[in-house]
Design an enzyme around this catalytic site. Sequence first.
Site, PDB file in Angstrom:
ATOM      1  N   LYS A   1       0.937  -1.190  -0.072  1.00 33.20           N
ATOM      2  CA  LYS A   1      -0.030   0.011  -0.018  1.00 33.20           C
ATOM      3  C   LYS A   1       0.746   1.473   0.151  1.00 33.20           C
ATOM      4  CE  LYS A   1      -3.527  -2.643   0.910  1.00 33.20           C
ATOM      5  NZ  LYS A   1      -4.672  -2.890   0.073  1.00 33.20           N
TER       6      LYS A   1
HETATM    7  C1  LIG Z   1      -0.808  -7.897   2.509  1.00 27.49           C
HETATM    8  C2  LIG Z   1      -1.963  -7.666   1.676  1.00 27.49           C
HETATM    9  N1  LIG Z   1      -2.117  -8.517   0.482  1.00 27.49           N
HETATM   10  C3  LIG Z   1      -3.055  -8.738  -0.375  1.00 27.49           C
HETATM   11  C4  LIG Z   1      -4.003  -7.583  -0.263  1.00 27.49           C
HETATM   12  C5  LIG Z   1      -5.151  -7.715  -1.243  1.00 27.49           C
HETATM   13  O1  LIG Z   1      -4.822  -6.709  -2.256  1.00 27.49           O
HETATM   14  P1  LIG Z   1      -6.188  -6.055  -3.149  1.00 27.49           P
HETATM   15  O2  LIG Z   1      -7.190  -5.665  -1.763  1.00 27.49           O
HETATM   16  O3  LIG Z   1      -5.645  -4.916  -3.891  1.00 27.49           O
HETATM   17  O4  LIG Z   1      -6.798  -7.278  -3.723  1.00 27.49           O
HETATM   18  C6  LIG Z   1      -4.111  -6.743   0.833  1.00 27.49           C
HETATM   19  C7  LIG Z   1      -5.178  -5.880   1.128  1.00 27.49           C
HETATM   20  O5  LIG Z   1      -5.624  -5.184   0.003  1.00 27.49           O
HETATM   21  C8  LIG Z   1      -3.146  -6.923   1.791  1.00 27.49           C
HETATM   22  O6  LIG Z   1      -2.898  -6.068   2.775  1.00 27.49           O
HETATM   23  N1  LIG Z   2      -6.467  -5.133   2.405  1.00 28.60           N
HETATM   24  C1  LIG Z   2      -6.911  -4.034   2.389  1.00 28.60           C
HETATM   25  C2  LIG Z   2      -8.403  -3.700   2.132  1.00 28.60           C
HETATM   26  C3  LIG Z   2      -8.584  -2.481   1.594  1.00 28.60           C
HETATM   27  O1  LIG Z   2      -7.865  -2.129   0.211  1.00 28.60           O
HETATM   28  P1  LIG Z   2      -8.023  -1.077  -0.593  1.00 28.60           P
HETATM   29  O2  LIG Z   2      -6.608  -1.331  -1.620  1.00 28.60           O
HETATM   30  O3  LIG Z   2      -9.134  -0.997  -1.347  1.00 28.60           O
HETATM   31  O4  LIG Z   2      -7.637   0.139   0.056  1.00 28.60           O
HETATM   32  C4  LIG Z   2      -6.176  -3.285   3.763  1.00 28.60           C
HETATM   33  O5  LIG Z   2      -5.178  -3.723   4.053  1.00 28.60           O
HETATM   34  O6  LIG Z   2      -7.007  -2.406   4.396  1.00 28.60           O
END
Ligand SMILES: Cc1ncc(COP(=O)(O)O)c(C=O)c1O
Ligand SMILES: N[C@@H](CCOP(=O)(O)O)C(=O)O
Length: 460
Positions: A110
């Site tokens: 993120k």
């Molecule tokens: C460590 C981790 N891996 C994978 C994901 C999944 O990613 P996305 O929500 O973009 O599918 C998340 C949350 O978004 C996460 O925090």
């Molecule tokens: N796994 C995510 C969930 C929110 O995902 P986002 O990419 O839409 O912000 C988290 O860690 O909060």
Amino acid sequence: MRYVSTRGQAPVLNFEEAMLTGLARDGGLYLPETIPAFSGIEQLDGLSYEEVAYRVIRPFTGDSFSEDELRGAINRAYARIAHVARAPLTQLAPGHHLLELFHGPTLAFKDFAMQLIAQLFEIALKRSGQKITIVGATSGDTGSAAIEAFKGIDNVDVFIMYPHGRVSEVQRRQMTTPAAENVHALAVSGHFDDCQARLKDLFNDHAFRDQVGLAGVNSINWARIVAQIVYYFTAAASLGAPAREIDFTVPTGNFGDIFAGSIARAMGLPIRRLVVATNQNDILHRALTTGEYRTGTVEPSISPSMDIQVSSNFERALYLAYGGEASAISQLMDELKAGGFTISQGALQTLQDQYVSGRVGEDDTLAMIRTVRDETGEILCPHSAVGVAVARQHIEPGVPMVTLATAHPAKFPDAVERAIGVRPDLPPHMADLFDLPERVTRVENDAEAIKSLILERRTQ
Ligand SMILES: Cc1ncc(COP(=O)(O)O)c(C=O)c1O
Ligand SMILES: N[C@@H](CCOP(=O)(O)O)C(=O)O
């Protein structure tokens, strides 16, 4: 570049407007009217991450930011990633590579988007003098990255809703220990889908939205997706693109990260397969294999950030699969409120041409952490282990597979210890995390209660 809503009833916006707007006023998600083609993939290998980021992101921002503003924002954002390559590739096995996306300040992928959009928000808000209230929903990583990126920024309050008791202790402390007055951690009684649903309730209350200047930094926000496209380019270029096709496996929850990969492919990056990897909260795997998108109960798991049953960005993928037919998407989203929908045959075929999927349970996830540690010495977080386990089911000779390693193992020490008997250390910049006082407010899973709290606490 013009941005349109998946539901077709919201104003068409430019990049800056779409970034500051978050959820479209018709409840949909913004995406570009046309995906820009990228030329010059063959020139990318060997360039800095920052230079690739500039080249990939520039076509999306139009005239919202000058070249100097965008380059400055990118440079400041990625100076905070503590690896010279920013997103290094390591080799797990011949033909299987790990894209390490956890070297940022909060140890999850993120940071790549959040650090950049905080810079872009700051530029835009300084220019306009506008004050905003960011509200985010998190299963742990988005929230910590948002708080880290936006803490102390003028004209911004940040409220992050996380599901009480359903994030790791490290994730919780990352959200509750920052002392900046403009950041507020809210522990919601419920699971992540409740937090995301309440977030959308807030956006869909237009009077409230306008009163507080509501903005969003979840992957609802198109600017988040744009920033996440970049590492697909750096990884593919270093493995031989455009001369060679590459497969990617992505641990998936809210579908933002893998959707960014699909945009990279639409821009011309030779991605052969995008593999969706889920834990037991497998709505995406079920939807992609059966065409039935039906929500179930969210089951707590050792990969809590992926404990999601309503995947926000899947709406964008559906919009593209339905050929931009916004009325069909509105209809599906109405059906979702009643529990789910059936994807049309044509759209399902389009989705299946683009994505394959797999699901792994907890025992296999723990076993994969052990296997990879034994084979390579690398310690995976449980989300990345889900990715690697699914990737291994899809590797084909001659096509390099890249699995996205989405978080650092030290964010999930209990799961890692269960797997290999070792608790990974936090990096030095987080050494005092367990000594700092926590600041958090418990709140019911109720939009009115959350709105009242925001009105009472905001500092702007
Ligand atoms: C460590 C981790 N891996 C994978 C994901 C999944 O990613 P996305 O929500 O973009 O599918 C998340 C949350 O978004 C996460 O925090
Ligand atoms: N796994 C995510 C969930 C929110 O995902 P986002 O990419 O839409 O912000 C988290 O860690 O909060």
